[in-house]
Motif scaffolding. Sequence first.
Motif, mmCIF file in Angstrom:
data_model
loop_
_atom_site.group_PDB
_atom_site.id
_atom_site.type_symbol
_atom_site.label_atom_id
_atom_site.label_comp_id
_atom_site.label_asym_id
_atom_site.label_seq_id
_atom_site.Cartn_x
_atom_site.Cartn_y
_atom_site.Cartn_z
ATOM 1 N N LEU A 194 7.015 -5.613 -7.761
ATOM 2 C CA LEU A 194 7.537 -6.193 -6.871
ATOM 3 C C LEU A 194 8.447 -4.819 -5.701
ATOM 4 O O LEU A 194 8.273 -5.024 -4.754
ATOM 5 C CB LEU A 194 8.627 -7.380 -7.185
ATOM 6 C CG LEU A 194 7.667 -8.525 -7.466
ATOM 7 C CD1 LEU A 194 8.702 -9.731 -8.066
ATOM 8 C CD2 LEU A 194 6.984 -9.273 -6.270
ATOM 9 N N LEU A 195 9.216 -4.263 -6.866
ATOM 10 C CA LEU A 195 9.961 -3.258 -6.138
ATOM 11 C C LEU A 195 9.048 -2.252 -5.242
ATOM 12 O O LEU A 195 9.436 -1.731 -4.031
ATOM 13 C CB LEU A 195 10.591 -2.569 -7.180
ATOM 14 C CG LEU A 195 11.960 -3.113 -7.766
ATOM 15 C CD1 LEU A 195 12.591 -2.596 -8.987
ATOM 16 C CD2 LEU A 195 12.984 -3.443 -6.500
ATOM 17 N N TYR A 196 7.976 -1.873 -5.929
ATOM 18 C CA TYR A 196 6.853 -1.107 -5.301
ATOM 19 C C TYR A 196 6.240 -1.868 -3.987
ATOM 20 O O TYR A 196 6.330 -1.156 -2.861
ATOM 21 C CB TYR A 196 5.830 -0.809 -6.205
ATOM 22 C CG TYR A 196 4.554 0.043 -5.538
ATOM 23 C CD1 TYR A 196 4.756 1.307 -5.446
ATOM 24 C CD2 TYR A 196 3.578 -0.691 -4.947
ATOM 25 C CE1 TYR A 196 3.549 2.046 -4.727
ATOM 26 C CE2 TYR A 196 2.484 -0.244 -4.631
ATOM 27 C CZ TYR A 196 2.616 1.287 -4.296
ATOM 28 O OH TYR A 196 1.503 1.966 -3.734
ATOM 29 N N ALA A 197 6.276 -2.903 -4.071
ATOM 30 C CA ALA A 197 5.689 -3.654 -2.883
ATOM 31 C C ALA A 197 6.619 -3.674 -1.674
ATOM 32 O O ALA A 197 6.176 -3.426 -0.446
ATOM 33 C CB ALA A 197 5.106 -5.090 -3.175
ATOM 34 N N VAL A 198 7.764 -3.726 -2.161
ATOM 35 C CA VAL A 198 8.804 -3.789 -1.009
ATOM 36 C C VAL A 198 9.191 -2.589 -0.274
ATOM 37 O O VAL A 198 9.324 -2.308 0.743
ATOM 38 C CB VAL A 198 10.193 -4.423 -1.515
ATOM 39 C CG1 VAL A 198 11.449 -4.361 -0.736
ATOM 40 C CG2 VAL A 198 10.010 -6.071 -2.175
ATOM 41 N N VAL A 199 9.081 -1.492 -1.136
ATOM 42 C CA VAL A 199 9.419 -0.307 -0.621
ATOM 43 C C VAL A 199 8.217 0.374 0.069
ATOM 44 O O VAL A 199 8.543 1.074 1.310
ATOM 45 C CB VAL A 199 9.593 0.759 -1.857
ATOM 46 C CG1 VAL A 199 9.415 2.340 -1.528
ATOM 47 C CG2 VAL A 199 10.830 0.653 -2.672
ATOM 48 N N GLN A 200 7.090 0.054 -0.305
ATOM 49 C CA GLN A 200 5.791 0.451 0.632
ATOM 50 C C GLN A 200 5.656 -0.283 1.937
ATOM 51 O O GLN A 200 5.242 0.258 2.673
ATOM 52 C CB GLN A 200 4.559 0.206 -0.243
ATOM 53 C CG GLN A 200 4.442 1.378 -1.468
ATOM 54 C CD GLN A 200 4.375 2.752 -1.058
ATOM 55 O OE1 GLN A 200 3.655 2.886 0.017
ATOM 56 N NE2 GLN A 200 4.950 3.578 -1.587
ATOM 57 N N SER A 201 6.127 -1.565 1.757
ATOM 58 C CA SER A 201 5.987 -2.569 3.142
ATOM 59 C C SER A 201 6.865 -3.635 3.162
ATOM 60 O O SER A 201 6.645 -4.720 2.923
ATOM 61 C CB SER A 201 4.563 -3.062 3.062
ATOM 62 O OG SER A 201 4.086 -3.795 4.552
ATOM 63 N N PRO A 202 8.187 -3.042 3.803
ATOM 64 C CA PRO A 202 9.224 -4.030 3.904
ATOM 65 C C PRO A 202 8.816 -5.030 4.731
ATOM 66 O O PRO A 202 9.268 -6.274 4.432
ATOM 67 C CB PRO A 202 10.410 -3.042 4.197
ATOM 68 C CG PRO A 202 10.036 -1.935 4.474
ATOM 69 C CD PRO A 202 8.338 -1.713 3.938
#
Length: 55
Positions: free
Chosen positions: A17-25
Motif C-alpha cells: 500500500l505504501l509503495y502504491a501511494v508513493v508511485q501513484s498518489p
Amino acid sequence: MPGKAKTILMWVVIVFLLYAVVQSPDRAADIVQAIWDVILGAFQSFGQFVQSLMK
C-alpha cells in the motif's frame, strides 16, 4: 493461520500500500474516493430502508 504468517502477510500488505501511494498518489486518491463513495452510498441506502420501515 499461524500468528507469524499473519504478521508477515500484514506487513506485506502495508508495504504494498505504501509503495502504491508513493508511485501513484493520484490513482491512490481516486481509489480511496471510490471506496468512500461506496461506503457512503451503502449507509444512505440503509438509512432509506430503515426510514421506509418506520412509515
